[in-house]
Design a protein around this motif. Structure first.
Motif, mmCIF file in Angstrom:
data_model
loop_
_atom_site.group_PDB
_atom_site.id
_atom_site.type_symbol
_atom_site.label_atom_id
_atom_site.label_comp_id
_atom_site.label_asym_id
_atom_site.label_seq_id
_atom_site.Cartn_x
_atom_site.Cartn_y
_atom_site.Cartn_z
ATOM 1 N N ASP A 2 1.028 -1.233 0.022
ATOM 2 C CA ASP A 2 -0.033 -0.010 -0.073
ATOM 3 C C ASP A 2 0.932 1.332 -0.038
ATOM 4 O O ASP A 2 2.004 1.146 0.305
ATOM 5 C CB ASP A 2 -0.942 0.003 1.312
ATOM 6 C CG ASP A 2 -0.082 -0.048 2.487
ATOM 7 O OD1 ASP A 2 0.649 0.943 2.790
ATOM 8 O OD2 ASP A 2 -0.369 -1.033 3.147
ATOM 9 N N GLY A 4 0.820 3.794 2.052
ATOM 10 C CA GLY A 4 1.429 4.202 3.311
ATOM 11 C C GLY A 4 2.706 3.613 3.611
ATOM 12 O O GLY A 4 3.659 3.925 4.133
ATOM 13 N N ARG A 5 2.826 2.224 3.286
ATOM 14 C CA ARG A 5 3.960 1.471 3.665
ATOM 15 C C ARG A 5 4.981 1.887 2.796
ATOM 16 O O ARG A 5 6.103 2.002 3.045
ATOM 17 C CB ARG A 5 3.405 0.007 3.640
ATOM 18 C CG ARG A 5 4.894 -1.052 3.974
ATOM 19 C CD ARG A 5 4.560 -2.277 3.693
ATOM 20 N NE ARG A 5 5.743 -3.140 3.856
ATOM 21 C CZ ARG A 5 5.690 -4.389 3.920
ATOM 22 N NH1 ARG A 5 4.880 -5.229 3.359
ATOM 23 N NH2 ARG A 5 6.828 -5.191 4.162
ATOM 24 N N THR A 8 6.901 5.041 3.930
ATOM 25 C CA THR A 8 7.790 4.697 4.725
ATOM 26 C C THR A 8 9.058 4.132 4.922
ATOM 27 O O THR A 8 9.746 4.167 5.763
ATOM 28 C CB THR A 8 6.910 4.176 6.160
ATOM 29 O OG1 THR A 8 6.646 3.008 5.586
ATOM 30 C CG2 THR A 8 5.540 5.011 6.424
ATOM 31 N N PHE A 115 4.510 -0.026 9.831
ATOM 32 C CA PHE A 115 3.958 -0.354 8.550
ATOM 33 C C PHE A 115 3.813 -1.791 8.051
ATOM 34 O O PHE A 115 3.317 -2.159 7.169
ATOM 35 C CB PHE A 115 3.878 0.638 7.342
ATOM 36 C CG PHE A 115 3.354 1.973 7.939
ATOM 37 C CD1 PHE A 115 2.041 2.449 7.588
ATOM 38 C CD2 PHE A 115 4.124 2.888 8.339
ATOM 39 C CE1 PHE A 115 1.710 3.545 7.733
ATOM 40 C CE2 PHE A 115 3.710 4.230 8.628
ATOM 41 C CZ PHE A 115 2.324 4.548 8.556
ATOM 42 N N GLU A 121 -2.201 -7.723 15.803
ATOM 43 C CA GLU A 121 -2.670 -6.654 15.075
ATOM 44 C C GLU A 121 -4.420 -6.620 15.435
ATOM 45 O O GLU A 121 -4.917 -7.832 15.682
ATOM 46 C CB GLU A 121 -2.623 -6.564 13.748
ATOM 47 C CG GLU A 121 -1.254 -6.403 13.211
ATOM 48 C CD GLU A 121 -1.080 -6.112 11.846
ATOM 49 O OE1 GLU A 121 -2.095 -5.530 11.076
ATOM 50 O OE2 GLU A 121 -0.017 -5.979 11.343
ATOM 51 N N GLY A 142 -1.904 9.131 8.071
ATOM 52 C CA GLY A 142 -1.952 7.677 7.593
ATOM 53 C C GLY A 142 -1.541 6.920 8.864
ATOM 54 O O GLY A 142 -1.815 5.770 8.817
ATOM 55 N N LEU A 143 -0.686 7.701 9.689
ATOM 56 C CA LEU A 143 -0.190 6.997 10.857
ATOM 57 C C LEU A 143 -1.144 6.578 11.807
ATOM 58 O O LEU A 143 -1.362 5.430 12.352
ATOM 59 C CB LEU A 143 1.063 7.629 11.506
ATOM 60 C CG LEU A 143 1.677 7.041 12.665
ATOM 61 C CD1 LEU A 143 2.281 5.877 12.334
ATOM 62 C CD2 LEU A 143 2.701 8.018 13.213
ATOM 63 N N ARG A 145 -4.223 6.092 11.203
ATOM 64 C CA ARG A 145 -5.183 4.890 10.282
ATOM 65 C C ARG A 145 -4.562 3.659 10.791
ATOM 66 O O ARG A 145 -4.882 2.559 10.956
ATOM 67 C CB ARG A 145 -5.317 5.202 8.894
ATOM 68 C CG ARG A 145 -6.199 6.374 8.521
ATOM 69 C CD ARG A 145 -6.751 6.476 7.244
ATOM 70 N NE ARG A 145 -7.217 7.579 6.788
ATOM 71 C CZ ARG A 145 -6.991 8.588 6.437
ATOM 72 N NH1 ARG A 145 -5.659 8.809 6.047
ATOM 73 N NH2 ARG A 145 -7.611 9.773 5.904
ATOM 74 N N ARG A 146 -3.224 3.599 10.611
ATOM 75 C CA ARG A 146 -2.252 2.617 10.814
ATOM 76 C C ARG A 146 -2.424 1.857 12.327
ATOM 77 O O ARG A 146 -2.729 0.843 12.594
ATOM 78 C CB ARG A 146 -0.839 2.584 10.389
ATOM 79 C CG ARG A 146 -0.129 1.391 10.868
ATOM 80 C CD ARG A 146 -0.375 0.013 10.148
ATOM 81 N NE ARG A 146 0.383 -1.076 10.551
ATOM 82 C CZ ARG A 146 -0.086 -2.155 10.759
ATOM 83 N NH1 ARG A 146 -1.121 -2.568 10.444
ATOM 84 N NH2 ARG A 146 0.866 -3.381 10.978
ATOM 85 N N ALA A 149 -5.608 0.305 13.442
ATOM 86 C CA ALA A 149 -5.701 -1.282 12.826
ATOM 87 C C ALA A 149 -5.197 -1.921 13.890
ATOM 88 O O ALA A 149 -5.261 -3.248 13.967
ATOM 89 C CB ALA A 149 -5.056 -1.489 11.630
#
Length: 257
Positions: A2, A4-5, A8, A115, A121, A142-143, A145-146, A149
């Motif tokens: 993704d 976001g990953r 990073t 990420f 999890e 983004g962080l 949202r991660r 999860a």
């Protein structure tokens, strides 16, 4: 992979391969900086990070609930203190030097980016983003949202915010006393309390508390309770201060080496 990953990974590699950062953690002192592409230096408080949890840190830890995941744990003072209290706690960091130091203090730590797949999890009760780690990846939303999860429904995020009321993005490099940079520039963020609360509201978080202690500022955010409540907590028997985790399965709770 993704977006976001992807964003990073350069940052993770920069910290992972940073000679100045590793040297500072091994010695326990700086100077160490993030140098912006405009030349401005952002000091990193290595001495405090490498010391024992201080009075301000202990206030944060007293607010933690259940099983705790420390994202960007650095040399491990939070992990070590929680482990000494008999709490279920895991630190993650992309730096081998940080993980090694945390393990040496009796805490559990994995060399992993936030990420990447992580143990437990959706089952952590508290996530910590201390010492400016809300800046990881240069994308606070983004962080957030991660982290959502990673937490159990209704879980708690405690983040340390910038001392100023700012909301800025920059590309930075890690530099030590020689001024030589390690790795390529990577994205970083500096976020004050008002900006973080705004980002939180836009990503489904509920502000739970804000406070200042010493010269440091903090925000506590509560995650959504809309996810399934059937998720079990991380395996507390497998995350204890007497066991050290090295390469557990990314799809299972933390398991001892």
């Amino acid at each position: 992979m993704d977006a976001g990953r992807r964003s990073t990974l350069p940052a993770a590699r920069a910290w992972e391969t940073s000679g100045p950062y590793a040297a500072a953690l091994r010695s326990g002192h700086g100077p160490l900086f993030l140098r912006r592409t405009d030349g401005r230096l952002l000091p990193l408080d290595v001495e405090r990070w490498c010391g024992r949890a201080d009075a301000v840190d202990l206030e944060v830890l007293d607010r933690c609930e259940g099983a705790v995941l420390d994202v960007g744990c650095g040399p491990g003072r939070f992990v070590a203190e929680l482990a000494a209290r008999g709490r279920t706690v895991l630190g993650i960091d992309v730096s081998e030097a940080a993980v090694t130091r945390t393990l040496g203090l009796g805490g559990q730590s994995l060399r992993r980016s936030v990420f990447e797949p992580l143990p437990g999890e959706g089952r952590w009760d508290t996530v910590l983003l201390m010492d400016g780690n809300i800046g990881i990846g240069g994308d606070p939303r983004g962080l957030l949202r991660r982290v959502a999860a990673l937490l159990a429904p209704g879980g708690l995020l405690i983040a340390e915010t910038a001392g100023d009321d700012i909301d800025e993005r920059a590309r930075v490099q890690v530099v030590g006393v020689t001024g030589r940079a390690a790795g390529h520039p990577f994205a970083w963020a500096r976020v004050g309390t008002p900006a973080l609360v705004g980002h939180a509201r836009c990503t489904g978080w509920r502000p739970a508390a804000q406070w200042t202690s010493g010269e440091r500022r903090f925000v506590a955010l509560r995650g959504s309770r809309s996810a399934s409540s059937s998720a079990e907590p991380p395996n507390s028997a497998a995350v204890t201060s007497s066991q050290r985790v090295r390469n557990p399965s990314a799809d299972s709770p933390v398991t001892p080496a």
